[in-house]
Design an enzyme around this catalytic site. Sequence first.
Site, PDB file in Angstrom:
ATOM      1  CE1 TYR A 294      -4.463   1.138   0.566  1.00 41.93           C
ATOM      2  CE2 TYR A 294      -3.226   2.987   1.445  1.00 41.93           C
ATOM      3  CZ  TYR A 294      -4.412   2.458   0.965  1.00 41.93           C
ATOM      4  OH  TYR A 294      -5.536   3.235   0.886  1.00 41.93           O
ATOM      5  CE1 TYR A 344      -5.866   6.099  -1.283  1.00 39.95           C
ATOM      6  CE2 TYR A 344      -7.768   7.481  -1.748  1.00 39.95           C
ATOM      7  CZ  TYR A 344      -6.991   6.780  -0.847  1.00 39.95           C
ATOM      8  OH  TYR A 344      -7.336   6.757   0.477  1.00 39.95           O
TER       9      TYR A 344
END
Lengths: 390, 314
Positions: A294, A344
């Site tokens: 991430y 995102y």
Amino acid sequence: MSGTLSGKAAIVGIGATEFSKNSGRSELRLAVEAITTALEDAGIDREEVDGLSTFTMDNNPEIEVFRNIGGKSLKFFSRVHYGGGAACAPIMQAAMAVATGVAEVVVCYRAMNERSQYRFGSGYTPPPVPNAESAHYGYYVPFGLLSPASWVAMAAQRYMYESGATSEDFGRVSVACRRHAANNPNAWFYEQPITLEEHQQSRWIVEPLHLLDCCQESDGAQAIVVTSAERAKKLRQPPAIIRAAAQGAADDQQMMTSYYREDITRLSEMDLVAEQLYAQAGVKAADIRTATLYDHFTPYVLTQLEAFGFAPKGQAKEFVREGNLEIGGRLPVNTNGGQLGEAYIHGMNGIAEGVRQVRGTSVNQVPGDGPVLVTAGTGVPTSGLILGPA
Amino acid sequence: MTDDSLLAQAREWVGRAANQPATARDPVNVPMIRRWCEAMGETNAIYFDESAAQAAGHPGIVAPPAMLEVWTMAPYRPGGRTAEEGMAVLNLFDEAGYTGVVATNTRQEYDRYLVPGDVITSTPIVDDVSDEKRTALGIGHFVTLRYEFTDASDERVGRMTFRVLKFKPNLAQPKAEATEEGGENKFPHPRPAITHDNAFYWEGLSNRKLLFQSTDGRLRHPPGPMDPVSGSLEFDVVESSGRGTIHSFVVMHQPRLPGFEYPLPVVLVELEEGVRLVANVLDADPKEVEIGRKVEVDFVEVEPGYILPAFRLS
């Protein structure tokens, strides 16, 4: 210990919308588009879906999604808290539901007009009625510390101080992700790699973070279809077996501001996830072929490398400097471009890339058939997956 | 103090005088009666006309019975009651955080008409303290007071029960100050959310004190309802020395809020007591802000009545 969840379920379908800065349509529509694509990818009828799972900050109610896709009987639905930190948790929920026979086909989704409608980077707005969550923000927002970048930067500064990592080391994460995105036609930054110099020259958002240490803000949706490993054998795609799935919160956990634990340079919650994932899957760091780590902000990619044992504590900088994150390196990360390069989508797109690496269909395919690691948001209660071929 | 011990202490007052007896400053008199009747819209002539009173069978003018309490009321003072006029039983609740008070109901009984010249004395007796009640105003206890009214020869002339609710006010959330033009401030300084768990912290700041929870000598911040080690729901509050060391910091460039100066340093300070706190830095060049620098707390009134901690480089 081999956990009973390991190997019971598989990801059999992935589907996404385009990734943009303004989708021009509703989030619900993005959700159903991505879900439809994912079900077609799996070769499963919409009517067969009997479970849905997502995470908070997604605004699409399960029943609205279900009505729109023509669902008949919804037997399992869950929504996991903490936004991107939960990214892998719906897959864990789905695997548990499938493994226990609660549901047969669970679709995990995340659909949001994050760029055109919300912009998390613009600051925190409290809800009208005070509660424990809004009280939490009261210790930061009145001092102007009000964005995810700022909350991460506080830990990053201390990490630099203790480990000797530099802004350039953070930049190397961004450069690797953008290099991978440059090969990915679905990435927002397709054919737009950056240099370390460009990273260093990009404007400050919150020192020590430059603009290019921060992920994009995006509109878009990603859906993931989970069913039993047994059924997966008969479906259209090579299954990505869920060899391990875990969540973690630990060590005086706070939402983005775990500033009160003794060592603020470690991600204790990710340490907990790593320990569980390795135990469940029966693998170790050396076995991992590639990872989607991430990457909302670059510093925590270094911390994750340490949490998962790819580098000793405080030494991820050497691992990064050696070029190990790039194709051809020891651990190519975020081969879709990550959230810095692709989009995102709160980590859900990273799971899809993990599936493509198992299938052998990534635009930046890493050779071999070893297990693939996927992690969720950092600095928050988090989650992770290890995927592998059947 | 726990709620149980508060209730036990308050109930020790039941049956006892809540305060010293109060004797009227003036005897019952016609001018006061006339004013009261005018104010109340009372038109019955027996209260101000001698012959009407006699015609009704009274020896002369009588006072309206409902004025019973008027004669012994404490003087009006702009600053509120004096300590002597306060009641210890109610003070117990104030000290325990039940700072709100509202009169809920009253009932009077009359033994005889009062007549001009009567000098009245009232004695308040604590009649009852209720269990905890959850009301729309907040959590609290009803305290019932029974007033005995006597004349100069100590004969009872009337009684009154008077019930008040002492409550913990529902937490008022701080509101942004209006602008000088009178409109609402378009860009108020961000406000904290105040809950039962952290109200002491923000109250402390409004008094320019940096307060932390402490249980068995363990300090913690941010505040929470339970000590994670002992499981205790009780805690002490200790004042910080305000001295500490910068543990980490950032310099904000984006996003920019109105009312802040950028670049804006924000520090995470480890205080001498071992707890950490996020705040801004006063009068410092951002270049001087470094990990390991000693700092001391100060307080900044960012808007009238809204005080935040801030640190100065030592």
